[in-house]
Design an enzyme around this catalytic site. Sequence first.
Site, short mmCIF file in Angstrom:
data_model
loop_
_atom_site.label_atom_id
_atom_site.label_comp_id
_atom_site.label_asym_id
_atom_site.label_seq_id
_atom_site.Cartn_x
_atom_site.Cartn_y
_atom_site.Cartn_z
CE LYS A 158 -3.89 -1.93 2.66
NZ LYS A 158 -4.75 -1.74 3.84
N GLY A 165 -8.06 3.04 -1.40
CA GLY A 165 -7.85 2.03 -2.43
C GLY A 165 -6.86 2.42 -3.53
CD GLU A 200 -2.24 -3.05 6.24
OE1 GLU A 200 -3.24 -3.47 5.61
OE2 GLU A 200 -2.29 -2.05 6.98
CE LYS A 237 -16.62 3.82 2.34
NZ LYS A 237 -16.30 4.88 3.28
CD GLU A 275 -11.94 4.08 5.63
OE1 GLU A 275 -12.67 4.77 4.92
OE2 GLU A 275 -10.94 3.48 5.19
CG ASN A 290 -11.70 8.38 5.79
OD1 ASN A 290 -10.64 8.24 5.21
ND2 ASN A 290 -12.65 7.47 5.73
NE ARG A 292 -14.19 11.91 3.31
CZ ARG A 292 -13.36 10.90 3.09
NH1 ARG A 292 -12.06 11.07 3.27
NH2 ARG A 292 -13.80 9.72 2.72
C1 MV4 Z 1 -6.92 -4.21 2.69
C2 MV4 Z 1 -7.64 -5.29 2.16
C3 MV4 Z 1 -7.27 -6.56 2.55
N1 MV4 Z 1 -6.23 -6.73 3.37
N2 MV4 Z 1 -5.89 -4.44 3.51
C4 MV4 Z 1 -9.15 -0.81 0.18
C5 MV4 Z 1 -9.23 0.64 0.48
C6 MV4 Z 1 -8.09 0.93 1.33
N3 MV4 Z 1 -8.52 1.81 2.38
C7 MV4 Z 1 -7.63 -0.37 1.88
N4 MV4 Z 1 -8.38 -1.39 1.21
C8 MV4 Z 1 -8.20 -2.69 1.51
N5 MV4 Z 1 -7.20 -2.96 2.37
C9 MV4 Z 1 -5.56 -5.68 3.82
N6 MV4 Z 1 -4.51 -5.88 4.61
C10 MV4 Z 1 -8.71 -5.04 1.31
C11 MV4 Z 1 -8.98 -3.74 0.96
C12 MV4 Z 1 -10.07 -3.57 0.05
C13 MV4 Z 1 -11.26 -2.97 0.44
C14 MV4 Z 1 -11.43 -2.47 1.72
C15 MV4 Z 1 -12.60 -1.87 2.10
C16 MV4 Z 1 -13.63 -1.78 1.18
C17 MV4 Z 1 -13.51 -2.28 -0.09
C18 MV4 Z 1 -12.31 -2.88 -0.48
C19 MV4 Z 1 -12.18 -3.38 -1.76
C20 MV4 Z 1 -11.01 -3.98 -2.14
C21 MV4 Z 1 -9.95 -4.05 -1.23
#
Ligand code: MV4
Length: 451
Positions: A158, A165, A200, A237, A275, A290, A292
Site C-alpha cells: 500500500k 484504495g 500488510e 461505496k 475505518e 478519514n 472529514r
Molecule cells: C486491505 C484489504 C485486505 N487486506 N488491507 C481498500 C481501500 C483501502 N482503504 C484499503 N483497502 C483494503 N485494504 C488488507 N490488509 C482489502 C482492501 C479492500 C477494500 C477495503 C474496504 C472496502 C472495499 C475494499 C475493496 C477492495 C480491497
Amino acid sequence: MFTKVLIANRGEIALRVIRACRELGVATVAVYSEADRESLHVRFADDDVCIGPAPARLSYLRIPALIAAAEITGADAIHPGYGFLAENAEFAETCAASAVTFIGPTADQIRKMGDKVSARTLAAEAGIPVVPGSKGAVEDPAEARRVAEGIGFPVLIKAAAGGGGKGMRVALDAESFSRAFQLARNEALAAFGNAEVYIEKYLARPRHVEIQIMGDQHGRVMHLGERDCSVQRRHQKLIEESPSPAVDQALRDRMGDDAVRLADRIGYVGAGTVEFLLDEDGSYYFMEMNTRIQVEHPVTEMVTNFDLVKEQIRVAAGEPLQFEIKGGRVRGHAIECRVNAEDPYRNFQPSPGTITTYHPPGGPGVRVDTHIYAGYTVPPYYDSLLAKVIVHGNTREEALARMHQALDSFIIEGVTTTIPFLRRVIEHPDFVAGQVDTKFLERNPDLFKAE
Ligand code: MV4
C-alpha cells in the site's frame, strides 16, 4: 458562534451544510464554478461568489480564491464538506493564517492521518489491532521481500500517501513480490509524488466497518457507532448501513473504544471516521482514518438522532459536545443508497445531461439528500452523485422494505441512473441476509448485466 460560514463545496453536501447553518442561525456563503451557476446551493445561500471556471482545479480547489471569497463576504469560517479540500492540510493552515476558522481538525491532525504509515504507527501505539505487516515504510526491495516472507503470502503493498484504495498491489507469492513491489512504488510516486509503501497481510474477504467519532476542543471524544460499507465497486461505496449486521454490542464497544483512543491520542477535534477491516473470524484491524464528514454520515444521524454537521460547526466554534448516546446504543436501523448519474450496464459510465422529470420518494423514515431538480443539468465535470436515499426503520427488515419502496417510487428522467441496479442489489439474497463483504459485487457480475 460564527456569524457567516462559507461552504467550499457544491452539490448535495453544500445544501446539507447550509441547512445546518440555518438551524444554528448562521449566515452562509456559497461559492460556485461557472458550471454551477444554476445550482441550488447558490440559490439557498445568503451570499454567493463565483470562484472560477468549471474544472475543479480552477475553482473548488483554488485555495487563494476561496480565502478571498471568505474575506470579501465577511465569512469567519469555512466548511469544506467532503472531497475537494476537505483533507488538505495546507488549506486548513491557510485558513488559520487568514483568521478564518477551518471547520474540521487541525492541519497537524490531517497530516498525521493522511500519511497512512504514520496513522498505522499511531494506531499500533494506541494498542489498536493493525493488520500484521511492516513496522513502517519499506524502501529496499530485498528487505521488503524478507518482510513479506515473514508476514506470509498473500500480502498487500500500500502507498503511504494513498488511501481509499489508490496505489495498492497484491502479491500472491514470493516470486511475484519483487515486481509488484517495484510497480507499487512507481505508481505511488507517479500518483502522489511519494514512493513510500508499506506491506500488510492480505485479508481475502473482509467487511468494511467504520466508526464515526466526534471530538471537541475541551478534550472530549465520543463515538457514534459503526457503519458497514462493504458494498463497494472499485472503492466507490454504493450502499451503507448502521448498525452493521456483523457487529454486536460487545464488538461495537471494543471498536468504539479503540477509535476514541486513537482520536484522543492526537487531541482530535471535529467529525472523523476510523475505518476497520472486519475479518471472517470476527477479528478487526485498523485500516485508516478519514478526517472529514463523509458522504454516508446520514445513516449515523438516523440511528443516533445526532446532527453531525451542526455539531461540526458547534465544536469548531469552541462549544462542548452536548450529546450522549446511552451506552453507545443506536436506535433502529438505517440504510443509504447512493444514486449516481451512471449507466451500470455500461461499466458505470457517467451520464450527464438535463433532468426532465423529478419525483423524490417520501413517507415515514425516508430521507433524500440531493441537489437535483426538474430542469437541472448534471455537469460532466464533477462526481456523478445525484442523490442519497436514506431510510430508517425499527428493524433491518423494515428499513429494507422502506428502501424498496423508496427506490421504486424515485422518478428521475433525462439521465441514466443507478436506481434499477440498486434495486437488484438490495434484493440479492446475500444482501438481504446481511452476508456481504468487500468482494460481494465482484462475485456477482450478473448484477451488472442488463435484463
Ligand atoms: C486491505 C484489504 C485486505 N487486506 N488491507 C481498500 C481501500 C483501502 N482503504 C484499503 N483497502 C483494503 N485494504 C488488507 N490488509 C482489502 C482492501 C479492500 C477494500 C477495503 C474496504 C472496502 C472495499 C475494499 C475493496 C477492495 C480491497
